[in-house]
Design an enzyme around this catalytic site. Sequence first.
Site, PDB file in Angstrom:
ATOM      1  N   HIS A  71      37.459  40.767  47.821  1.00 29.38           N
ATOM      2  CA  HIS A  71      36.985  41.512  46.795  1.00 29.38           C
ATOM      3  C   HIS A  71      36.543  40.362  45.692  1.00 29.38           C
ATOM      4  O   HIS A  71      35.482  40.601  45.085  1.00 29.38           O
ATOM      5  CB  HIS A  71      37.802  42.530  46.355  1.00 29.38           C
ATOM      6  N   GLU A  74      33.536  38.814  46.754  1.00 28.70           N
ATOM      7  CA  GLU A  74      32.363  39.376  46.659  1.00 28.70           C
ATOM      8  C   GLU A  74      31.880  39.407  45.447  1.00 28.70           C
ATOM      9  O   GLU A  74      30.672  39.271  44.876  1.00 28.70           O
ATOM     10  CB  GLU A  74      32.898  40.765  47.018  1.00 28.70           C
ATOM     11  N   HIS A  75      32.593  39.241  44.058  1.00 28.55           N
ATOM     12  CA  HIS A  75      32.150  39.187  43.087  1.00 28.55           C
ATOM     13  C   HIS A  75      31.677  38.046  42.550  1.00 28.55           C
ATOM     14  O   HIS A  75      30.369  37.757  41.997  1.00 28.55           O
ATOM     15  CB  HIS A  75      33.337  39.280  41.834  1.00 28.55           C
ATOM     16  N   GLU A 151      38.975  45.324  36.074  1.00 29.54           N
ATOM     17  CA  GLU A 151      38.930  46.508  37.304  1.00 29.54           C
ATOM     18  C   GLU A 151      40.030  47.005  37.853  1.00 29.54           C
ATOM     19  O   GLU A 151      40.037  48.152  37.984  1.00 29.54           O
ATOM     20  CB  GLU A 151      37.934  45.874  38.261  1.00 29.54           C
TER      21      GLU A 151
END
Length: 470
Positions: A71, A74-75, A151
Amino acid sequence: MIELPAPGECAPGETLTLAVDPDGGVIRRSVVEPGVRVLTEAMPASRSVSVGVVVPVGSRDEDERLAGASHFLEHLLFKGTRRRTALQISAAIDAVGGELNAFTTKEYTCFYARVIDRDLPLAVDVLLDMITSALITDADVESEREVVLEEIAMHDDDPAGVAHESLAEMIYAGSTLARPIIGTPASIGAIAPAEVRAHYRRWYTPDNIAVVAAGGLEHDAVASAVAAAVAAAGAQWAPSGSARARFIPLGELGTRRPIALPTTVGLAAGTRASGPGVGGFADRRARQRDTEQVNIVIGMPGLAQMDSRRYAVGVLDAALGAGMSSRLFPEVWERRGLAYSVGSFASRSSQAGSFGVYAGTMPAKADATVEVLLDVLADVAANGLSDDEVARGRGQEAGSLVLGLEKSGARMMELGGAEVATGVLIETEESLAGFDAVTAEDVSEAAATLLAGPRFLSTVGPDAEEPADG
């Protein structure tokens, strides 16, 4: 059911026509040098196109130190490439009124765009530029680390999400499926830039990724756009020679120790203690949060993605907790006034799954709500559902399937999951026939099997306590 060729099975340049719809829709697949798979579905009436690049890596592929790395990566792929800055990446799609986004699951990562048909080559170029040529500088890693930590904090402020994450930790205990996709503050804080770049080099290779697209398109045009984008990446983007096969068993990823997890509910009792059955819990967790409600989730091991009983469990899920006519809604809300939010869920991945019910209620009503939820589950396990409930469940599943797949984005997601995870593409008519064939006996058998095994309780809220067994 359409069986897709395994990675590396088809030669570059070869195009297969996998399905032709009476309305003109066509599903085609080809391989573009140096090994990129391209799978498309033409939707003749559509002027939009959804295109995605799917990478077969998710949180289940990470060891404890790298938890959340997929993840995190992904950013970082939005932060800039050799040809585009972060602003230029977003501006390119904004300039044509399109949408650009990404998501990470436990099993794969997907970067996608939705544009009108004439802008498909642009979307493919932007996406593959991100995939092939990301810079991932030390400075970008450090700045995005703070974003991901924010997040995580935001997710921690969502009590319902925390309750479901806690349930997954119990159901999948001992495996990487138990970890949150986003990682933890400790793991994200400890990942070094070099480790992120190594994760990128390992998984983001031509023979690992797939480009999937659905909408108003021609397959050859998509393949040509992919070839052009790959050429722009240059020789530095080369195959790894060790593309991930589908259905890699848990425990055979990297150096991870073997993991015992049920691939169907029939194996659940052999892999963990069954507990006291419907009346109690194999494990319980209560987390304190300063909220107005207690979020309650009761869950258990479910079915894997391609289990033959998935249609029966889908009907069970719909009849039990989907909509105001479901079994749970009138019992929990209308008759007893215990909860405003109540429902059920069925989650499946390629090798495991979960099933359960949830509710949000005032702290003073938490014990009573748990008791009623258990009573409903016990009744369904013992007596099944009525013919009318099964009929409504069949209709709900069929309707939601067809309405959802009218969108090009949903069809693109179906293609992506089939290409990198299951290896099979289930056509709409086959799924409809599967739901139509479900009988009350099928649902009763599935319910009895699911609900007789180990069950787990997760609560999140003020003064949350572990309620007594029902």
